[in-house]
Scaffold this motif. Structure first.
Motif, PDB file in Angstrom:
ATOM      1  N   GLU A  63      18.899  88.196  20.489  1.00 52.23           N
ATOM      2  CA  GLU A  63      19.960  87.302  20.952  1.00 52.23           C
ATOM      3  C   GLU A  63      21.115  87.292  19.957  1.00 52.23           C
ATOM      4  O   GLU A  63      20.914  87.075  18.763  1.00 52.23           O
ATOM      5  N   VAL A  64      22.310  87.546  20.469  1.00 53.76           N
ATOM      6  CA  VAL A  64      23.493  87.625  19.615  1.00 53.76           C
ATOM      7  C   VAL A  64      23.777  86.286  18.940  1.00 53.76           C
ATOM      8  O   VAL A  64      24.129  86.232  17.757  1.00 53.76           O
ATOM      9  N   GLU A  65      23.612  85.198  19.684  1.00 52.51           N
ATOM     10  CA  GLU A  65      23.979  83.880  19.170  1.00 52.51           C
ATOM     11  C   GLU A  65      22.786  83.097  18.621  1.00 52.51           C
ATOM     12  O   GLU A  65      22.880  81.889  18.419  1.00 52.51           O
ATOM     13  N   ASN A  66      21.704  83.783  18.354  1.00 54.81           N
ATOM     14  CA  ASN A  66      20.544  83.158  17.717  1.00 54.81           C
ATOM     15  C   ASN A  66      20.640  83.409  16.215  1.00 54.81           C
ATOM     16  O   ASN A  66      20.562  84.549  15.759  1.00 54.81           O
ATOM     17  N   GLN A  67      20.815  82.339  15.430  1.00 63.06           N
ATOM     18  CA  GLN A  67      21.064  82.493  14.003  1.00 63.06           C
ATOM     19  C   GLN A  67      19.859  83.026  13.243  1.00 63.06           C
ATOM     20  O   GLN A  67      20.005  83.485  12.102  1.00 63.06           O
ATOM     21  N   SER A  68      18.679  82.981  13.835  1.00 60.44           N
ATOM     22  CA  SER A  68      17.517  83.586  13.188  1.00 60.44           C
ATOM     23  C   SER A  68      17.459  85.089  13.420  1.00 60.44           C
ATOM     24  O   SER A  68      16.661  85.788  12.790  1.00 60.44           O
ATOM     25  N   HIS A  69      18.312  85.609  14.324  1.00 60.88           N
ATOM     26  CA  HIS A  69      18.345  87.040  14.608  1.00 60.88           C
ATOM     27  C   HIS A  69      19.468  87.754  13.852  1.00 60.88           C
ATOM     28  O   HIS A  69      19.314  88.915  13.461  1.00 60.88           O
TER      29      HIS A  69
END
Length: 349
Positions: free
Chosen positions: A266-272
């Protein structure tokens, strides 16, 4: 005012009003700025295939590369570094932004990349010179600001740090523009590999004396939440980013991401990845500071250099004979910018 019992006029002491009204100045500036609109010029640099176009589209939720033509291997061999501008007007909640993206196709793609950054540095200098001429001219009311405010430099995730071309590029530009280094295609790396690569890049940036964009220090009166966000931004550099214009379904929700056999990134997942931190920094919190640093530091250095060269040229002219002065007088007549013309003449001596 009539007295209550005597009917005589009763005079009360004057009570001054301490509110003058200049506290509304920020509101006036805000209205004027919103009416005028804002402009921002962003440069993206890095070799082909690093996801520059996808990231820009993801950042601004627009499609700037509809008519882009992908070159084959044979065409890339003969390709030189180009400068391509894309301008789009974006409006959000009544605020207008004129966004200019400066792309640099061909950079780093050749077999011999010697001085492949020269067209880029020349372009930045040309924008400084054009602004300098406009600022020194008669009509200064509607000056177009095409100066490059920020350069996103894409570092490949493959390898063990900065390559020689990365070092030379950033050293050639760090006195002219705000450089923000990015680790491209961060989904190629594990979290541990990303951490090691970030540490290595930071060490090499310090080792080679590269001046990347420095986040301003927080004011003492800022709240703790803002200070915490500022610390996180500083710790995240260089940002490890992923871009995607594809909407996929994850956990029952539709999100922008990349679908792989083993799962979804996910682009907007800060853990990614650091995409959200980069977007917040670039657009929501530090866009105005990037423009201020461009104007107050990089452009002022360029302007001071031009004035110094002009002063030197004038002192040289004073030593010339009258006949030589007459022959060189054409330099000063008919020029839109006296200082820029003097700078040109000095290079000819």
């Amino acid at each position: 005012v009539q007295g209550e019992k005597t009917g005589k006029e009763t005079f009360f002491p004057f009570i001054p009003c301490w509110y003058v009204g200049f506290a509304t100045l920020p509101n006036q500036v805000h209205r004027k700025s919103v009416k005028k609109g804002f402009d921002f010029t962003l440069m993206v640099a890095g070799e082909s295939g690093m996801g520059k176009s996808t990231l820009v589209n993801s950042l601004f939720l627009t499609d700037l590369y509809k008519d882009r033509k992908l070159l084959n291997a044979e065409e890339r061999i003969n390709q030189t570094v180009e400068i391509i501008k894309h301008t789009v007007d974006i409006e959000e909640k009544g605020v207008k932004l004129k966004l200019t993206i400066v792309d640099t196709p061909g950079f780093g793609d050749a077999v011999n990349n010697n001085e492949c950054w020269k067209p880029i540095t020349d372009y930045i200098d040309q924008q400084f010179e054009q602004y300098f001429r406009d600022e020194s001219g008669l009509n200064r009311k509607n000056i177009q600001d095409n100066r490059v405010h920020c350069c996103l430099y894409f570092i490949p995730p493959f390898g063990h740090g900065l390559r020689p071309v990365d070092v030379e590029f950033m050293k050639a530009l760090h006195e002219k523009v705000n450089i923000i280094p990015l680790i491209a295609k961060a989904d190629c790396l594990t979290p541990n590999e990303i951490k090691k690569l970030k540490d290595r890049i930071r060490e090499e940036i310090d080792k080679f004396g590269i001046k990347v964009y420095q986040f301003p220090e927080c004011d003492s009166d800022e709240d703790e939440e803002f200070k915490q966000l500022d610390r996180e931004l500083k710790e995240c550099t260089p940002f490890a980013v992923i871009g995607s214009n594809t909407v996929v379904e994850a956990r029952g929700q539709r999100v922008r991401g990349r679908l792989y056999p083993w799962g979804i990134v996910e682009v907007e997942n800060q853990s990614h990845c650091d995409f959200v931190k980069l977007r917040n920094m670039l657009i929501r919190s530090h866009m105005h500071d990037l423009k201020d640093v461009t104007c107050d530091v990089h452009y002022e250095n360029y302007r001071a250099q031009c004035i110094q060269e002009m002063t030197r040229f004038v002192s040289l002219c004073e030593k010339e004979s009258d006949e030589e002065k007459r022959s060189n007088f054409y330099i000063f007549s008919g020029c839109s910018s006296l200082l820029a013309s003097g700078r040109w003449r000095l290079h000819q001596i």
